[in-house]
Scaffold this active site. Sequence first.
Site, mmCIF file in Angstrom:
data_model
loop_
_atom_site.group_PDB
_atom_site.id
_atom_site.type_symbol
_atom_site.label_atom_id
_atom_site.label_comp_id
_atom_site.label_asym_id
_atom_site.label_seq_id
_atom_site.Cartn_x
_atom_site.Cartn_y
_atom_site.Cartn_z
ATOM 1 N N GLY A 1 96.790 26.050 -12.121
ATOM 2 C CA GLY A 1 96.325 26.615 -10.873
ATOM 3 C C GLY A 1 97.365 27.518 -10.228
ATOM 4 N N ASP A 2 98.505 27.703 -10.886
ATOM 5 C CA ASP A 2 99.571 28.565 -10.361
ATOM 6 C C ASP A 2 100.293 29.183 -11.547
ATOM 7 O OD1 ASP A 2 101.564 29.714 -8.609
ATOM 8 O OD2 ASP A 2 101.071 28.152 -7.159
ATOM 9 N N ASP A 3 101.495 29.692 -11.343
ATOM 10 C CA ASP A 3 102.225 30.361 -12.412
ATOM 11 C C ASP A 3 102.458 29.407 -13.587
ATOM 12 O OD1 ASP A 3 102.489 32.614 -10.687
ATOM 13 O OD2 ASP A 3 104.234 31.662 -9.758
#
Length: 544
Positions: free
Chosen positions: A324-326
Amino acid sequence: MAAVADQDMMRIESLIFDKKAHGRPHQYYQNQTREENSRSGSAKAIVGNTTKQHSKITYLITTMELSRMSRLRSQVTKLVPLLIVVALLSQRGAESRKARRLDSFEYNAISCRAHSASITDFGGVGDGKTSNTKAFKDAINQLSQYSSDGGAQLYVPAGKWLTGSFNLISHFTLYLHKDAFLLASQDLNEWPVIKPLPSYGRGRDAAAGRYTSLIFGTNLTDVIVTGDNGTIDGQGALWWQQFHKGKLKYTRPYLIEFMYTDNIQISSLTLLNSPSWNVHPVYSSNILVQGITIIAPVTSPNTDGINPDSCTNTRIEDCYIVSGDDCVAVKSGWDEYGIAYGMPTKQLVIRRLTCISPYSATIALGSEMSGGIQDVRAEDIKAINTESGVRIKTAVGRGGYVKDIYVRGMTMHTMKWAFWMTGNYGSHADNHYDPKALPVIQGINYRDIVADNVSMAARLEGISGDPFTGICIANATIGMAAKHKKVPWTCADIGGMTSGVTPPPCELLPDQGPEKIRACDFPTESLPIDMVEMKKCTYRINYL
């Protein structure tokens, strides 16, 4: 007649002294119980073979007695007690194998251990309901006596092992069986609160402290978390809900975090549903992250994959991340706190990474980069349905630097941006940052890039009065999506060059012609972390 008798005696002897056992008596089978299963049959097979052998012997003896009773009576009389002994020994061997079995397996590691134990030896229960926090703490405390005596490894067998946070020790290996599931506790009382990181000045979710990571360690040397692709499940949904509702008093825990630690290996694991970041080495050196699968819902908040933070000499390779992120976020502290702490991330290798992250970057440099980021080498990178390829994030007040960045052999499919740099990321630790602390972004090299179904080739935005310089992009083919932006490149406050780039880049990155196709650097010398030699380690399991 004598010849026949001699042949029969040889047949009897061949059954008692099994030739497959290299001339040793059947006690060989009893001794064999002390060896690995792979070198011996099951207890049932042994009993069965022994029974067949006894039947053959009995038949031969009966036949011989009928034909030459007088000649062999004395020999058979001597033989019968031996047969009884053989039967008893074989039976004892079978019973011994039923009572005790020894398995072993091998794995690759930076260090092997002289001592070992299983979590079940300390009362661990793998039913998915019983808390094993105390069992893990007791096991590690007991095994700490071996830190200076060859080290120790703790084995987690198949099962569902519910646990809160626990701390590892030096010269220690935590090994997860392929069917082991480490489940993060939902009880907040099993998550101690510690101080914020000094290079951040505060927690990320709340100004106060932070919950200790599930697997944690500080001031360690030579620590390994590995397995046969065993699973660590952070059960993060509860934490994500609290985050979205703004009810967190402290920053969410990570799955694996080591601070002030030298010689770290994290490998051959599956990490699921972390409350926040998955893997976070910080203020550490000589780190190997290898063969990790990380999966979290693409809408889960801040579930970064692997975040080396103020670390030196790190290698990340052969990892698959859905986040959900990097997927990988390189960091080194936040604003005035990171500047004051002054510990950069440098000498970082990232290779053979596959990333899926529709709302974030494949590799992010920053935004917390105030201690500096230098000498990052990324190659053989694949991004699928991800917002951007390599993204540099910074802002006025960050200070620090991002320089000597090298990327080659990157493949991207279905992207919003292939290249993205921004000097206006914002998000400060507090209002005490120095507006005169400007970051230095220079020496950014990309080459041998292929992308398709891309909405926008690049968005490159430096800082007015503080341009990003030394940008080099060569041999890059960006296939645009059917509904791509009308202007594929937007550039401001940057400088550099390109060669062999499609579609044609902005004027601030002029094309230097095909002769410069190899102009963008990629170092040829190896970093120290690539010199690390792995050892073949063995773990033996006793079943009592």
